[in-house]
Design a protein around this motif. Structure first.
Motif, PDB file in Angstrom:
ATOM      1  N   GLY A   1       8.905 -16.473   8.180  1.00  0.00           N
ATOM      2  CA  GLY A   1       8.964 -16.363   6.724  1.00  0.00           C
ATOM      3  C   GLY A   1       8.584 -14.981   6.237  1.00  0.00           C
ATOM      4  O   GLY A   1       8.027 -14.830   5.144  1.00  0.00           O
ATOM      5  N   LEU A   2       8.913 -13.955   7.001  1.00  0.00           N
ATOM      6  CA  LEU A   2       8.327 -12.638   6.798  1.00  0.00           C
ATOM      7  C   LEU A   2       9.386 -11.559   6.560  1.00  0.00           C
ATOM      8  O   LEU A   2      10.420 -11.537   7.219  1.00  0.00           O
ATOM      9  CB  LEU A   2       7.511 -12.271   8.039  1.00  0.00           C
ATOM     10  N   THR A   3       9.089 -10.677   5.614  1.00  0.00           N
ATOM     11  CA  THR A   3       9.835  -9.441   5.425  1.00  0.00           C
ATOM     12  C   THR A   3       8.832  -8.307   5.306  1.00  0.00           C
ATOM     13  O   THR A   3       7.866  -8.403   4.549  1.00  0.00           O
ATOM     14  CB  THR A   3      10.712  -9.484   4.159  1.00  0.00           C
ATOM     15  N   MET A   4       9.058  -7.232   6.055  1.00  0.00           N
ATOM     16  CA  MET A   4       8.133  -6.093   6.050  1.00  0.00           C
ATOM     17  C   MET A   4       8.914  -4.798   5.860  1.00  0.00           C
ATOM     18  O   MET A   4       9.938  -4.579   6.513  1.00  0.00           O
ATOM     19  CB  MET A   4       7.347  -6.042   7.364  1.00  0.00           C
ATOM     20  N   VAL A   5       8.424  -3.955   4.966  1.00  0.00           N
ATOM     21  CA  VAL A   5       9.021  -2.642   4.715  1.00  0.00           C
ATOM     22  C   VAL A   5       8.013  -1.569   5.107  1.00  0.00           C
ATOM     23  O   VAL A   5       6.841  -1.636   4.721  1.00  0.00           O
ATOM     24  CB  VAL A   5       9.391  -2.479   3.228  1.00  0.00           C
ATOM     25  N   ARG A   6       8.467  -0.590   5.861  1.00  0.00           N
ATOM     26  CA  ARG A   6       7.671   0.610   6.145  1.00  0.00           C
ATOM     27  C   ARG A   6       8.553   1.817   5.900  1.00  0.00           C
ATOM     28  O   ARG A   6       9.622   1.959   6.496  1.00  0.00           O
ATOM     29  CB  ARG A   6       7.159   0.625   7.587  1.00  0.00           C
ATOM     30  N   LEU A   7       8.116   2.708   5.015  1.00  0.00           N
ATOM     31  CA  LEU A   7       8.858   3.912   4.696  1.00  0.00           C
ATOM     32  C   LEU A   7       7.965   5.116   4.924  1.00  0.00           C
ATOM     33  O   LEU A   7       6.760   5.066   4.648  1.00  0.00           O
ATOM     34  CB  LEU A   7       9.329   3.891   3.234  1.00  0.00           C
ATOM     35  N   GLY A   8       8.526   6.196   5.442  1.00  0.00           N
ATOM     36  CA  GLY A   8       7.702   7.365   5.708  1.00  0.00           C
ATOM     37  C   GLY A   8       8.464   8.462   6.409  1.00  0.00           C
ATOM     38  O   GLY A   8       9.670   8.638   6.201  1.00  0.00           O
TER      39      GLY A   8
ATOM     40  N   ARG B   1       0.839  -1.193   0.000  1.00  0.00           N
ATOM     41  CA  ARG B   1       0.000   0.000   0.000  1.00  0.00           C
ATOM     42  C   ARG B   1       0.878   1.249   0.000  1.00  0.00           C
ATOM     43  O   ARG B   1       1.965   1.255   0.591  1.00  0.00           O
ATOM     44  CB  ARG B   1      -0.929   0.009   1.219  1.00  0.00           C
ATOM     45  N   TYR B   2       0.387   2.304  -0.643  1.00  0.00           N
ATOM     46  CA  TYR B   2       1.126   3.553  -0.755  1.00  0.00           C
ATOM     47  C   TYR B   2       0.216   4.736  -0.425  1.00  0.00           C
ATOM     48  O   TYR B   2      -0.999   4.709  -0.681  1.00  0.00           O
ATOM     49  CB  TYR B   2       1.688   3.721  -2.180  1.00  0.00           C
ATOM     50  N   ALA B   3       0.812   5.756   0.135  1.00  0.00           N
ATOM     51  CA  ALA B   3       0.085   6.995   0.407  1.00  0.00           C
ATOM     52  C   ALA B   3      -0.137   7.741  -0.909  1.00  0.00           C
ATOM     53  O   ALA B   3       0.577   7.508  -1.899  1.00  0.00           O
ATOM     54  CB  ALA B   3       0.877   7.862   1.377  1.00  0.00           C
ATOM     55  N   PRO B   4      -1.113   8.645  -0.951  1.00  0.00           N
ATOM     56  CA  PRO B   4      -1.311   9.452  -2.163  1.00  0.00           C
ATOM     57  C   PRO B   4      -0.018  10.148  -2.570  1.00  0.00           C
ATOM     58  O   PRO B   4       0.698  10.715  -1.746  1.00  0.00           O
ATOM     59  CB  PRO B   4      -2.385  10.464  -1.738  1.00  0.00           C
ATOM     60  N   GLY B   5       0.274  10.100  -3.860  1.00  0.00           N
ATOM     61  CA  GLY B   5       1.490  10.716  -4.372  1.00  0.00           C
ATOM     62  C   GLY B   5       2.674   9.766  -4.453  1.00  0.00           C
ATOM     63  O   GLY B   5       3.732  10.135  -4.983  1.00  0.00           O
ATOM     64  N   TYR B   6       2.521   8.547  -3.944  1.00  0.00           N
ATOM     65  CA  TYR B   6       3.586   7.544  -3.973  1.00  0.00           C
ATOM     66  C   TYR B   6       3.053   6.278  -4.635  1.00  0.00           C
ATOM     67  O   TYR B   6       1.873   5.925  -4.483  1.00  0.00           O
ATOM     68  CB  TYR B   6       4.083   7.232  -2.562  1.00  0.00           C
ATOM     69  N   THR B   7       3.924   5.577  -5.352  1.00  0.00           N
ATOM     70  CA  THR B   7       3.541   4.329  -6.017  1.00  0.00           C
ATOM     71  C   THR B   7       4.653   3.311  -5.841  1.00  0.00           C
ATOM     72  O   THR B   7       5.711   3.609  -5.260  1.00  0.00           O
ATOM     73  CB  THR B   7       3.307   4.537  -7.522  1.00  0.00           C
ATOM     74  N   ARG B   8       4.433   2.125  -6.378  1.00  0.00           N
ATOM     75  CA  ARG B   8       5.467   1.090  -6.281  1.00  0.00           C
ATOM     76  C   ARG B   8       6.722   1.453  -7.078  1.00  0.00           C
ATOM     77  O   ARG B   8       7.766   0.806  -6.937  1.00  0.00           O
ATOM     78  CB  ARG B   8       4.911  -0.249  -6.757  1.00  0.00           C
ATOM     79  N   ASP B   9       6.635   2.482  -7.925  1.00  0.00           N
ATOM     80  CA  ASP B   9       7.795   2.922  -8.701  1.00  0.00           C
ATOM     81  C   ASP B   9       8.503   4.124  -8.085  1.00  0.00           C
ATOM     82  O   ASP B   9       9.505   4.592  -8.629  1.00  0.00           O
ATOM     83  CB  ASP B   9       7.358   3.281 -10.128  1.00  0.00           C
ATOM     84  N   THR B  10       8.019   4.619  -6.968  1.00  0.00           N
ATOM     85  CA  THR B  10       8.625   5.791  -6.327  1.00  0.00           C
ATOM     86  C   THR B  10       9.863   5.385  -5.540  1.00  0.00           C
ATOM     87  O   THR B  10       9.814   4.503  -4.693  1.00  0.00           O
ATOM     88  CB  THR B  10       7.626   6.461  -5.366  1.00  0.00           C
ATOM     89  N   ARG B  11      10.982   6.046  -5.836  1.00  0.00           N
ATOM     90  CA  ARG B  11      12.184   5.830  -5.032  1.00  0.00           C
ATOM     91  C   ARG B  11      12.077   6.636  -3.741  1.00  0.00           C
ATOM     92  O   ARG B  11      11.729   7.818  -3.774  1.00  0.00           O
ATOM     93  CB  ARG B  11      13.434   6.268  -5.789  1.00  0.00           C
ATOM     94  N   LEU B  12      12.409   5.998  -2.638  1.00  0.00           N
ATOM     95  CA  LEU B  12      12.394   6.654  -1.332  1.00  0.00           C
ATOM     96  C   LEU B  12      13.771   6.499  -0.686  1.00  0.00           C
ATOM     97  O   LEU B  12      14.483   5.520  -0.933  1.00  0.00           O
ATOM     98  CB  LEU B  12      11.303   6.047  -0.458  1.00  0.00           C
TER      99      LEU B  12
ATOM    100  N   ALA C   1      15.658   3.854  -3.297  1.00  0.00           N
ATOM    101  CA  ALA C   1      15.105   2.679  -3.974  1.00  0.00           C
ATOM    102  C   ALA C   1      13.607   2.607  -3.720  1.00  0.00           C
ATOM    103  O   ALA C   1      13.082   3.285  -2.820  1.00  0.00           O
ATOM    104  CB  ALA C   1      15.780   1.389  -3.484  1.00  0.00           C
ATOM    105  N   THR C   2      12.924   1.794  -4.489  1.00  0.00           N
ATOM    106  CA  THR C   2      11.506   1.568  -4.245  1.00  0.00           C
ATOM    107  C   THR C   2      11.317   0.671  -3.025  1.00  0.00           C
ATOM    108  O   THR C   2      12.235  -0.049  -2.613  1.00  0.00           O
ATOM    109  CB  THR C   2      10.851   0.892  -5.455  1.00  0.00           C
ATOM    110  N   ALA C   3      10.106   0.698  -2.481  1.00  0.00           N
ATOM    111  CA  ALA C   3       9.802  -0.176  -1.347  1.00  0.00           C
ATOM    112  C   ALA C   3       9.970  -1.640  -1.734  1.00  0.00           C
ATOM    113  O   ALA C   3      10.445  -2.455  -0.934  1.00  0.00           O
ATOM    114  CB  ALA C   3       8.370   0.090  -0.864  1.00  0.00           C
ATOM    115  N   ARG C   4       9.609  -1.982  -2.955  1.00  0.00           N
ATOM    116  CA  ARG C   4       9.761  -3.366  -3.399  1.00  0.00           C
ATOM    117  C   ARG C   4      11.229  -3.787  -3.432  1.00  0.00           C
ATOM    118  O   ARG C   4      11.563  -4.919  -3.078  1.00  0.00           O
ATOM    119  CB  ARG C   4       9.134  -3.553  -4.782  1.00  0.00           C
ATOM    120  N   ASP C   5      12.098  -2.880  -3.868  1.00  0.00           N
ATOM    121  CA  ASP C   5      13.513  -3.250  -3.911  1.00  0.00           C
ATOM    122  C   ASP C   5      14.110  -3.360  -2.512  1.00  0.00           C
ATOM    123  O   ASP C   5      14.963  -4.226  -2.258  1.00  0.00           O
ATOM    124  CB  ASP C   5      14.301  -2.260  -4.771  1.00  0.00           C
ATOM    125  N   PHE C   6      13.681  -2.507  -1.588  1.00  0.00           N
ATOM    126  CA  PHE C   6      14.129  -2.695  -0.202  1.00  0.00           C
ATOM    127  C   PHE C   6      13.624  -4.037   0.336  1.00  0.00           C
ATOM    128  O   PHE C   6      14.327  -4.720   1.084  1.00  0.00           O
ATOM    129  CB  PHE C   6      13.636  -1.544   0.676  1.00  0.00           C
TER     130      PHE C   6
END
Length: 377
Positions: free
Chosen positions: A346-353, A82-93, A259-264
């Motif tokens: 078996g878990l990996t979780m990313v939170r960026l903000g 999930r992403y906040a408005p203005g951010y997508t899976r392609d957004t580098r953070l 990097a994107t959240a997916r890459d992290f």
């Protein structure tokens, strides 16, 4: 495992109990938005609505700051995103200090290549002059944040703190030189002191090894980037990563990779799998074990990696040892950047903000709520 505190799960359990006796669950909990449910896959490996509600809280709770991206992976597949408005899976953070763990992996590959040694004096020429006590600093001490170099990571006056001076003021053009010029304040190896400057020294060591001690900025920059790209980023499919370098060509490996959240998340998955990806051993398994083994001077720190172990009473925990398995470990960055890895689940979780210190205290239990939905195996 039984947990002492639960900010979401306990109310959910109570609500479920009440619903079974007094009516539908919707009577006790507000309905979830379509966006909240759409963020979770059909079979996420945990109760779907509870997971959607836990992820939703990371975005909607008023006291946790701004969550911009969340990715949850279970056994290698994305089960919530999930992403906040203005951010997508392609957004580098920005990584902030999460970059330190990537730098550690780079050092580990150079050790595996036979180009560095953990327990030999760190190859910094100015430290090797006769009589210089910094000659006792080893690569292991640098990785475990116990170099003994004089440092203030975050002092009461920001522009006087060591990392601010290195990153933005008098050290900014040649960060490694500035960091390496600092005198000792304690005996090398004797004390843990978190230091962004220490990781820049590690980045300089990598550049020295890969360029045969070249001082040419473009040569240093290109050698380190090419090594990371060929040995780490490309094999993992981390195509979005943009590392930053200072004017001298040193990787700002303590704080600035984008990097994107997916890459992290891909990087977190590499660590969860002990350095293996699709059958290829990208990083030696023994190095990942070393990264996640407590330092002799800090139970919550390994090799540039945070561990979920408690510290002494009254001290702040970087993660949340009362709320998740102690085997969990993670990458932690300024203002609330997290990659959390729980191998037993078996878990990996990313939170960026963007969350200040008080908001991060409220944020951590909510991240633990997500993790707690998955059983240990």
């Amino acid at each position: 495992m039984p947990l002492k505190f639960r900010s979401l799960i306990a109310p959910l359990a109570l609500a479920t109990s009440l619903a079974s006796c007094h009516g539908p669950k919707s009577d006790t909990l507000p309905p979830l938005s379509k966006q909240a449910m759409a963020a979770v896959s059909e079979k996420p490996g945990a109760p779907r609505e509870e997971l959607a509600r836990a992820v939703d809280a990371l975005f909607t709770a008023k006291d946790v700051g701004e969550t911009r991206a969340v990715v949850v992976m279970e056994n290698g597949r994305i089960v919530a995103e999930r992403y906040a408005p203005g951010y997508t899976r392609d957004t580098r953070l920005v990584s902030w200090s999460m970059a330190k763990t990537i730098t550690s992996v780079m050092i580990g590959m150079l050790v595996a290549d036979g180009r560095l040694s953990l327990d030999q004096p760190a190859p910094i020429p100015r430290w090797q002059r006769p009589g210089d006590p910094r000659g006792a600093i080893t690569l292991r001490y640098l990785l475990q944040m116990r170099s003994g170099l004089q440092h203030t990571e975050a002092g009461p006056i920001p522009y006087e703190s060591s990392e601010v001076r290195m990153l933005f003021l008098d050290g900014r053009d040649n960060m490694a030189q500035w960091a390496e010029e600092q005198p000792l304040e304690t005996v090398p190896g004797s004390e843990f002191k978190y230091s962004t400057n220490t990781t820049v020294i590690l980045s300089d060591i990598a550049a020295r090894v890969l360029t045969n001690n070249s001082n040419d900025p473009e040569t240093r920059r290109r050698a380190v980037y090419d090594y990371l790209k060929a040995r780490l980023f490309d094999p993992l499919g981390m195509t979005s990563v943009v590392p930053e370098f200072d004017r001298s060509g040193t990787l700002i490996g303590g704080s600035l990779m984008h990097a994107t959240a997916r890459d992290f998340a891909r990087f977190g998955e590499l660590l969860r799998n002990k350095g293996s990806y699709r059958g290829a051993q990208i990083v030696p398994r023994s190095w990942v074990v070393a990264m996640t083994t407590p330092s002799p001077k800090s139970p919550q720190y390994g090799l540039q990696t945070w561990l979920n172990n408690p510290v002494k009473p009254g001290a702040d925990d970087a993660l949340f040892p009362k709320l998740a398995p102690h085997s969990l470990f993670g990458m932690v960055g300024h203002m609330g950047q997290y990659v959390l890895v729980s191998p037993r689940q078996g878990l990996t979780m990313v939170r960026l903000g963007h969350s200040d210190e008080k908001q991060r205290a409220a944020l951590k239990p909510l991240m633990a709520d997500v993790i707690d939905l998955y059983p240990e195996r």
